[in-house]
Motif scaffolding. Structure first.
Motif, PDB file in Angstrom:
ATOM      1  N   SER A   5       0.824  -1.243  -0.064  1.00 44.27           N
ATOM      2  CA  SER A   5       0.226  -0.004  -0.002  1.00 44.27           C
ATOM      3  C   SER A   5       0.927   1.301   0.045  1.00 44.27           C
ATOM      4  O   SER A   5       0.366   2.264   0.147  1.00 44.27           O
ATOM      5  CB  SER A   5      -1.041  -0.127   1.201  1.00 44.27           C
ATOM      6  OG  SER A   5      -0.133   0.020   2.340  1.00 44.27           O
ATOM      7  N   SER A 171      -4.179  -0.834  -6.353  1.00 42.70           N
ATOM      8  CA  SER A 171      -3.957   0.757  -6.469  1.00 42.70           C
ATOM      9  C   SER A 171      -3.792   0.973  -7.941  1.00 42.70           C
ATOM     10  O   SER A 171      -3.198   0.321  -8.838  1.00 42.70           O
ATOM     11  CB  SER A 171      -2.475   1.119  -5.986  1.00 42.70           C
ATOM     12  OG  SER A 171      -2.239   2.541  -5.930  1.00 42.70           O
ATOM     13  N   ARG A 185      -7.095   3.842  -4.701  1.00 42.99           N
ATOM     14  CA  ARG A 185      -6.927   2.584  -4.334  1.00 42.99           C
ATOM     15  C   ARG A 185      -8.035   2.056  -3.566  1.00 42.99           C
ATOM     16  O   ARG A 185      -8.829   2.738  -2.906  1.00 42.99           O
ATOM     17  CB  ARG A 185      -5.448   2.516  -3.656  1.00 42.99           C
ATOM     18  CG  ARG A 185      -5.534   3.681  -2.277  1.00 42.99           C
ATOM     19  CD  ARG A 185      -4.459   3.457  -1.670  1.00 42.99           C
ATOM     20  NE  ARG A 185      -4.332   4.473  -0.436  1.00 42.99           N
ATOM     21  CZ  ARG A 185      -3.453   4.334   0.555  1.00 42.99           C
ATOM     22  NH1 ARG A 185      -2.391   3.835   0.373  1.00 42.99           N
ATOM     23  NH2 ARG A 185      -3.704   5.478   1.497  1.00 42.99           N
TER      24      ARG A 185
END
Length: 485
Positions: A5, A171, A185
């Protein structure tokens, strides 16, 4: 999935670089749109009450669609180096030159800001990176999924179990040569498991934007309770039965509505039942597509579609009246309207489909999305059963196939638990049944006798869409035979 992330911004840079390459190699007359998608999925499977597979994959793909000289072609790559991206543009440009004329090209999406998430006011800055995103789900490790599998198996209390727990992190970014540039995302989790007792199966499944919302013990207990309650079934003759459909069965209805009913391409070709402006459903029925989530759940999808159109909630049915169908830019242009933000990589061929349908529950204070309880009957279905004189409680529908797309006549089988209801009481388990039923007709005016007060978020049977479904009490369901014939 740890660390995945932290990629915010990388995809948009790649997309912008490809647009620049198109300008260099094809000139400013070419129209181009670029999707960059980084996807990380992890899956923990179990069978015979033990984990037998834990797999994870992560990749970044770039898709280019190029329109030049009245022709359109697309290409994709996972080679994201400078040479790999240049090669993508060169071979897509070569493909354009030999492609047939594209008279349905709708042009590019104009620059437009992303919309706010319905469930998280103030979170929707233009980048879209804060649309209810759950960092913990994106970073989930195998032990967190294994914990939920362990809890599921233990709660089944000795019954044979099987299923999966998964997490997905995406994402993505979009850019086109008209100046639209957006990124976002999302993360999601799902668990689906069965328990078996004496040849009878029980199921429990749940989808969520947060892995923390999946309780393996709750799901395992429900699957086991259903399996035990479904042992020693009786057989019933064909006929038209009053039914209570649990949320899992209603999910199949919503999935078929999304793919065959509210598809704008099918509607343009007069292959859809949908007639906007007409009362086609019972007044109690409202169906909404909620890609940006709700007050109870973070965003279900990216805040933009494959053509860069900002997504928004879309009411498809309001109080029984069909109000809209889903469009990408191509089907919208043909219909003389605007895209609803439902473009996908295959929507020009297969049609634009909603991926986050919600059938609104009956208004009742305190009702909230959940896992459907731990007993053999889903919480959303319990109050509906007492109103049934003689009918069926159906847990799940499967192997459903379209016989007539215009009327959306579906044939399929029941699964994972069917029971006979007499005078408001469950009296006996029933063997699985085959049905042939028009889904819109089942929800027609006067046919919906009750809607549960709780919606349950459920994963799609084969993809990553999510459907929010309550239980339904319907006046009629056409049973055509037993599962064996």
């Amino acid at each position: 999935m740890s660390g995945e992330s932290g990629r915010a911004g990388a995809e948009l840079e790649l997309a912008a670089h490809v647009i620049q390459l198109v300008r260099e190699l094809a000139g400013r007359e070419a129209e181009a749109e670029v999707n960059v998608r980084h996807e990380a999925e992890a899956l923990t499977r179990f069978a015979n009450s033990a984990i037998h597979q834990n797999v994870a994959s992560a990749s970044t793909g770039v898709r280019l669609r190029l329109h030049a000289g009245g022709r359109t072609a697309g290409g994709s790559t996972t080679l994201n180096s400078a040479d790999g991206l240049r090669t993508l543009v060169e071979r897509t440009l070569a493909a354009v030159r030999v492609s047939p004329a594209d008279r349905s090209w709708p042009g590019l999406a104009a620059p437009a800001p992303l919309r706010l998430s319905a469930g998280h006011p103030g979170s929707g800055e233009r980048s879209g990176l804060a649309f209810g995103f759950d960092e913990a789900t994106a970073r989930a490790d195998p032990s967190e999924r294994a914990d939920r599998v362990r809890d599921f198996v233990r709660a089944a209390d000795g019954l044979e179990t099987a299923g999966y727990c998964r997490t997905v992190y995406v994402s993505a970014a979009f850019a086109n040569s008209a100046g639209q540039a957006v990124e976002g995302r999302t993360a999601e989790a799902a668990m689906d498991g069965i328990a078996r007792s004496g040849g009878a199966d029980g199921v429990a499944r749940l989808a969520a934007a947060r892995l923390a919302d999946l309780d393996g013990a709750v799901l395992g207990a429900r699957a086991a309770a259903k399996a035990r309650a479904a042992r020693e079934p009786v057989e019933l003759p064909p006929g038209h039965y009053e039914v209570v459909l649990e949320p899992d069965a209603v999910r199949d209805m919503l999935e078929n509505f999304a793919f065959f009913g509210f598809d704008g391409k099918a509607h343009n070709q007069q292959q859809s039942f949908a007639e906007p402006g007409r009362e086609q459903f019972d007044p109690s029925v409202t169906i909404v597509d909620e890609p940006l989530g709700s007050r109870d759940e973070p965003a279900a999808d990216l805040p933009f579609d494959e053509e860069g159109t900002p997504r928004r909630p879309l009411v498809l049915v309001r109080d029984g009246v069909t109000t809209a169908v889903t469009h990408d830019r191509t089907s919208a242009a043909q219909a003389g309207t605007e895209s609803t933000g439902h473009a996908s990589a295959v929507s020009r061929s297969w049609g634009p489909h909603a991926r986050n349908l919600r059938l609104e529950a009956a208004p009742l204070l305190g009702a909230a999305p959940g896992a459907g309880g731990t007993g053999a009957i889903a919480d959303s279905a319990r109050p509906l059963i007492s109103a049934v004189r003689r009918g069926l409680l159906i847990t799940d529908l499967w192997y459903t196939r379209v016989l007539d797309p215009k009327a959306l006549v579906i044939t399929g089988l029941t699964r994972n638990g069917v029971w006979l209801i007499e005078d408001g009481q469950i009296t006996s388990p029933v063997g699985n049944l085959r049905f042939t039923q028009s889904y819109p007709r089942a929800l027609a005016p006067g046919k919906v006798l009750g809607i549960g007060a709780e919606t349950v978020l459920l994963p799609e049977s084969w993809g990553r869409a999510r459907y929010a479904a309550p239980a339904l009490h319907l006046a009629e369901w056409n049973i055509t035979g037993n599962a064996s014939g």
